[in-house]
Scaffold this active site. Sequence first.
Site, short mmCIF file in Angstrom:
data_model
loop_
_atom_site.label_atom_id
_atom_site.label_comp_id
_atom_site.label_asym_id
_atom_site.label_seq_id
_atom_site.Cartn_x
_atom_site.Cartn_y
_atom_site.Cartn_z
N ARG A 76 5.08 -8.78 -3.38
CA ARG A 76 6.32 -9.34 -3.93
C ARG A 76 6.82 -10.56 -3.15
O ARG A 76 7.58 -11.36 -3.70
CB ARG A 76 7.39 -8.24 -4.04
CG ARG A 76 7.13 -7.32 -5.23
CD ARG A 76 8.10 -6.18 -5.26
NE ARG A 76 7.49 -4.93 -4.83
CZ ARG A 76 8.16 -3.88 -4.38
NH1 ARG A 76 9.48 -3.93 -4.29
NH2 ARG A 76 7.53 -2.78 -4.03
N GLU A 108 8.21 2.77 3.53
CA GLU A 108 9.10 3.84 3.05
C GLU A 108 8.33 4.91 2.28
O GLU A 108 8.66 6.08 2.34
CB GLU A 108 10.24 3.27 2.18
CG GLU A 108 11.35 4.30 1.98
CD GLU A 108 12.45 3.86 1.01
OE1 GLU A 108 12.35 2.81 0.39
OE2 GLU A 108 13.40 4.65 0.88
O1 LIG Z 1 10.31 -1.97 4.93
P1 LIG Z 1 9.19 -1.16 4.40
O2 LIG Z 1 9.45 0.33 4.46
O3 LIG Z 1 7.87 -1.51 5.03
O4 LIG Z 1 9.07 -1.46 2.84
C1 LIG Z 1 9.22 -2.73 2.31
C2 LIG Z 1 7.97 -3.17 1.61
O5 LIG Z 1 7.64 -2.24 0.55
C3 LIG Z 1 7.40 -2.98 -0.64
O6 LIG Z 1 6.06 -3.43 -0.68
P2 LIG Z 1 4.86 -2.59 -1.29
O7 LIG Z 1 3.70 -2.76 -0.40
O8 LIG Z 1 5.28 -1.15 -1.51
O9 LIG Z 1 4.61 -3.18 -2.72
P3 LIG Z 1 4.20 -4.62 -3.26
O10 LIG Z 1 2.72 -4.73 -3.08
O11 LIG Z 1 4.64 -4.56 -4.70
O12 LIG Z 1 4.94 -5.67 -2.50
C4 LIG Z 1 8.31 -4.17 -0.52
O13 LIG Z 1 7.86 -5.22 -1.37
C5 LIG Z 1 8.19 -4.52 0.93
O14 LIG Z 1 7.06 -5.35 1.16
N1 LIG Z 2 13.37 1.65 -2.24
C1 LIG Z 2 12.56 0.61 -2.47
N2 LIG Z 2 12.64 -0.08 -3.61
C2 LIG Z 2 11.81 -1.14 -3.84
N3 LIG Z 2 10.88 -1.53 -2.99
C3 LIG Z 2 10.76 -0.86 -1.82
N4 LIG Z 2 9.93 -1.03 -0.78
C4 LIG Z 2 10.23 -0.07 0.12
N5 LIG Z 2 11.21 0.70 -0.28
C5 LIG Z 2 11.58 0.23 -1.51
MG LIG Z 3 5.88 -5.68 -0.63
#
Ligand SMILES: O=P(O)(O)OC[C@H]1O[C@H](OP(=O)(O)OP(=O)(O)O)[C@H](O)[C@@H]1O
Ligand SMILES: Nc1ncnc2[nH]cnc12
Ligand SMILES: [Mg+2]
Length: 220
Positions: free
Chosen positions: A103, A140
């Site tokens: 993202r 998370e």
């Molecule tokens: O602070 P944290 O607990 O590490 O979580 C935050 C991350 O989690 C999500 O990414 P994710 O890898 O889940 O999905 P994405 O590939 O869609 O970015 C979000 O986009 C952040 O990059």
């Molecule tokens: N609660 C949440 N919602 C969307 N993206 C996330 N990445 C980590 N925690 C998240």
């Molecule tokens: Mg991410």
Amino acid sequence: MTTQPPLAAATTASLPTDNAARLEPQPTTSATSASELASAKISLRAALRQFPDFPIPGIDFIDILPLFADHSLHTSLIRALELQVLALNNGSKPDVIVGLDARGFLFGPSLALRLGAGFAPVRKRGKLPGPTEEASFDKEYGQDGFQIQNDAIKKGQSVLVVDDIIATGGSAAAAGKLVSQLGGNLVGYLFILEIDFLKGREKLNAPVYTLLKDTSEGTA
Ligand SMILES: O=P(O)(O)OC[C@H]1O[C@H](OP(=O)(O)OP(=O)(O)O)[C@H](O)[C@@H]1O
Ligand SMILES: Nc1ncnc2[nH]cnc12
Ligand SMILES: [Mg+2]
């Protein structure tokens, strides 16, 4: 998620009357920038959506994709991020924006273009060719691994790490570690939204800037 604050009246700047003026970047005072930023934050917050129990039970997933579906919101988002960066360090700009897979790729390159900076991706493990640095981390809702190409950052370049959301901070901390391993000068982190109760910023060893905060307590 907290109750949305009431919508404030959008600020309107007077429009230039000739085409030449319209094509030039319009000078802004810090007062008008602060007001523009405050107004943008209200519209951006109002567009976020929440999905309970996604991707696993117990997680309140905050969906940022509506910010990109609407041209006006998308424009406001990129401008708000630009204003936030310009408000840091007396307007000095980073050499490189590092965006996190996936993202962080939605807006990192647009922000880099605006700032006249380079863009370097940190990707999920197994996606980048050539020599890379690697870091594993907890987030998370699971575990993951990041990589960056060894030549993505030159020693001493100033680097701002950007991502959509900081939750536990695991993803961002791993990205910061990769930047430091390459000799980059990590000047800060910028997020659209911070999930406050998870205290992710405590894992980060550079200044943290967020456009929006989710100050609800969470169920976990
Ligand atoms: O602070 P944290 O607990 O590490 O979580 C935050 C991350 O989690 C999500 O990414 P994710 O890898 O889940 O999905 P994405 O590939 O869609 O970015 C979000 O986009 C952040 O990059
Ligand atoms: N609660 C949440 N919602 C969307 N993206 C996330 N990445 C980590 N925690 C998240
Ligand atoms: Mg991410």
